[in-house]
Design a protein around this motif. Structure first.
Motif, PDB file in Angstrom:
ATOM      1  N   UNK A 113     -10.423  33.135  28.260  1.00  0.00           N
ATOM      2  CA  UNK A 113     -11.172  34.328  28.721  1.00  0.00           C
ATOM      3  C   UNK A 113     -10.283  35.567  28.850  1.00  0.00           C
ATOM      4  N   UNK A 114      -9.212  35.519  29.630  1.00  0.00           N
ATOM      5  CA  UNK A 114      -8.417  36.751  29.781  1.00  0.00           C
ATOM      6  C   UNK A 114      -7.660  37.134  28.513  1.00  0.00           C
ATOM      7  N   UNK A 115      -7.668  36.254  27.523  1.00  0.00           N
ATOM      8  CA  UNK A 115      -6.919  36.530  26.288  1.00  0.00           C
ATOM      9  C   UNK A 115      -7.799  37.194  25.234  1.00  0.00           C
ATOM     10  N   UNK A 116      -9.096  37.304  25.530  1.00  0.00           N
ATOM     11  CA  UNK A 116     -10.013  37.988  24.619  1.00  0.00           C
ATOM     12  C   UNK A 116     -10.420  39.316  25.255  1.00  0.00           C
TER      13      UNK A 116
ATOM     14  N   UNK B  89      -1.413  33.765  21.549  1.00  0.00           N
ATOM     15  CA  UNK B  89      -1.243  33.770  20.094  1.00  0.00           C
ATOM     16  C   UNK B  89      -2.359  32.999  19.387  1.00  0.00           C
ATOM     17  N   UNK B  90      -2.886  31.974  20.042  1.00  0.00           N
ATOM     18  CA  UNK B  90      -3.883  31.101  19.413  1.00  0.00           C
ATOM     19  C   UNK B  90      -5.290  31.318  19.970  1.00  0.00           C
ATOM     20  N   UNK B  91      -5.524  32.493  20.603  1.00  0.00           N
ATOM     21  CA  UNK B  91      -6.822  32.743  21.235  1.00  0.00           C
ATOM     22  C   UNK B  91      -7.983  32.638  20.247  1.00  0.00           C
ATOM     23  N   UNK B  92      -7.759  33.093  19.014  1.00  0.00           N
ATOM     24  CA  UNK B  92      -8.844  33.046  18.029  1.00  0.00           C
ATOM     25  C   UNK B  92      -9.116  31.598  17.611  1.00  0.00           C
ATOM     26  N   UNK B  93      -8.084  30.776  17.581  1.00  0.00           N
ATOM     27  CA  UNK B  93      -8.283  29.355  17.271  1.00  0.00           C
ATOM     28  C   UNK B  93      -9.077  28.687  18.395  1.00  0.00           C
ATOM     29  N   UNK B  94      -8.836  29.118  19.634  1.00  0.00           N
ATOM     30  CA  UNK B  94      -9.614  28.584  20.761  1.00  0.00           C
ATOM     31  C   UNK B  94     -11.087  28.941  20.592  1.00  0.00           C
ATOM     32  N   UNK B  95     -11.351  30.169  20.160  1.00  0.00           N
ATOM     33  CA  UNK B  95     -12.739  30.594  19.934  1.00  0.00           C
ATOM     34  C   UNK B  95     -13.360  29.787  18.797  1.00  0.00           C
ATOM     35  N   UNK B  96     -12.602  29.595  17.718  1.00  0.00           N
ATOM     36  CA  UNK B  96     -13.103  28.818  16.586  1.00  0.00           C
ATOM     37  C   UNK B  96     -13.367  27.371  16.983  1.00  0.00           C
TER      38      UNK B  96
END
Ligand code: FES
Ligand SMILES: [Fe+2]
Ligand SMILES: [Fe+2]
Lengths: 67, 350
Positions: free
Chosen positions: B165-168, B236-243
């Motif tokens: 959450x705080x990384x997006x 660094x991997x926030x988008x991978x978490x979303x995916x």
């Protein structure tokens, strides 16, 4: 046409349901009122859901067969 | 929760370390831990390495519920963070190699139609269907095994993804939280998905408070759970978490129906399948919001993260596929999918 409370937002997604945000309830075509307990609900548009009026993901199988 | 039983040299040393006091870890102890981690990282298949995945699971668990007998200060101990980083690196590198071609292909398609490409990626997954098996053939014992193994992830459902959450930013953050609010019961504590899962375990005669299920979970099951922390704990991997979150949401609604069917066929009470019943409806919404709104907003704001979103979904699908294969291979052979008693487990070379 059902009266929509202020702040309710509807959006049809391609090949899928209608997403409804900010609704307290959803009134279907027969006039039956369904309470809403989620921030967003998905209303079935394909007619194949077994959870009417809600989408249950089954539209994905229809699309697969059609193509 | 009590700490799990060790599965090899690294987890043995790690658990022994955790039974002590953070301030007393010497440079020599740290070197010993790092050497054991390096040895574990040499595994050809880190996903199936019991010692590596259990160690990673224990290190991550310090950030969630912790352990009754472990000093909470270990959570941010630099010596343990160094070990965690070693293990994460081996794990991430392996996942990137395994998914490279699929990610390249799907990313190409995603550049013109992100939602279409993500839905297609999830649907192209032709791995064995555990839910199809569940609906028609699953035995009562296998139902219990499924619940015990899924407990590793589901008793903290949504918690790992919440670290993203705080990384997006902006709309991507809003849409992640929108789904999370529903995962956490939409204002009703008794409807939290993790709570519904614990209810399902109890209604099936299993004890969710007994952390012993971790000891019964093989490395692949721990890996499928660990990967979310690997993604969500690193900006660094926030988008991978979303995916990955989108993967979870879009592979749940239809299979959940199969599990409801299995429970009903087995004559289990409603509380045993209410968790799955909730997911038929909830995840039909969540998949749309996760793929179109969360991932869509993220990539619109940060186009360079497109491949990372796809990687997160592909890695998740790969790991869920490994879990599915494990379950069905064992069950088709008439064997248990659980790890055997700990004594036998320790004899397996790491
Ligand atoms: S729109 Fe999803 S099931 Fe009908
Ligand atoms: Fe959920
Ligand atoms: Fe969900």
């Amino acid at each position: 046409m059902t009266r929509r409370p202020a702040g309710e937002v509807r959006r049809d997604v391609p090949g899928g349901p209608t997403l409804v945000r900010g609704a307290a309830s959803y009134t279907d075509e027969q006039g039956v009122v369904h309470p809403v307990t989620r921030p967003v609900v998905a209303v079935c548009r394909c007619g194949a859901s077994q959870r009417q009026p809600w989408c249950d993901g089954v539209h994905k199988l229809l699309g697969r067969r059609a193509t | 929760m009590t700490p799990p039983e060790p599965r090899g040299p690294l987890s043995a040393l790690l658990l022994r370390t955790l039974s002590g006091v953070p301030g007393e870890l010497t440079a020599q102890d740290r070197a010993g831990l790092e050497a054991a981690a390096e040895a574990a990282c040499a595994a050809a298949d880190p996903v199936a390495d019991e010692d590596l995945q259990l160690s990673l699971w224990v290190l991550y668990e310090l950030h969630y519920r912790g352990f009754a007998t472990v000093d909470d200060r270990w959570e941010w101990h630099p010596g343990l963070l160094a070990v965690r980083q070693q293990l994460e690196q081996a794990f991430e590198t392996f996942l990137r190699e395994r998914t490279r071609e699929q990610v390249a292909r799907a990313s190409e398609a995603a550049r013109s139609d992100l939602p279409g490409a993500l839905f297609a990626l999830a649907e192209s997954d032709d791995g064995p269907s555990v839910s199809g098996y569940a609906r028609s053939r699953m035995t009562r014992e296998q139902w219990d095994e499924l619940l015990l193994l899924r407990a590793v992830s589901q008793l903290k459902e949504a918690d790992p993804h919440s670290f993203a959450v705080p990384r997006l930013q902006r709309a991507a953050k809003v849409h992640l939280v929108e789904i999370l609010y529903d995962e956490y019961g939409a204002g009703r504590p008794e409807r939290q998905h993790a709570v519904l899962y614990a209810d399902a375990m109890r209604a099936s005669g299993l004890d969710p408070a007994d952390g012993g299920y971790v000891d019964r979970a093989p490395a692949v099951v721990l890996a499928a759970s660990n990967v979310v922390s690997t993604f969500a704990l690193h900006r660094r991997l926030r988008a991978a978490a979303a995916g990955h979150f989108a993967m979870v949401e879009t592979t749940s609604s239809l299979p959940s129906k199969g599990y409801v069917g299995a429970a009903q066929r087995l004559g289990l009470p409603e509380q045993a399948w209410a968790y799955f019943d909730e997911h038929v409806e909830a995840d039909a919404v969540h998949e749309q919001v996760a793929i179109r709104d969360l991932c869509g907003a993220l990539v619109a704001r940060e186009p360079a993260e497109l491949e990372s979103v796809v990687f997160g979904m592909a890695a998740g699908l790969y790991l869920e596929g490994r879990v599915g294969s494990h379950l069905l291979e064992r069950w088709h052979r008439g064997e248990s999918a659980l790890r055997g008693p700990v004594a036998a487990g320790l004899q397996e070379p790491a």
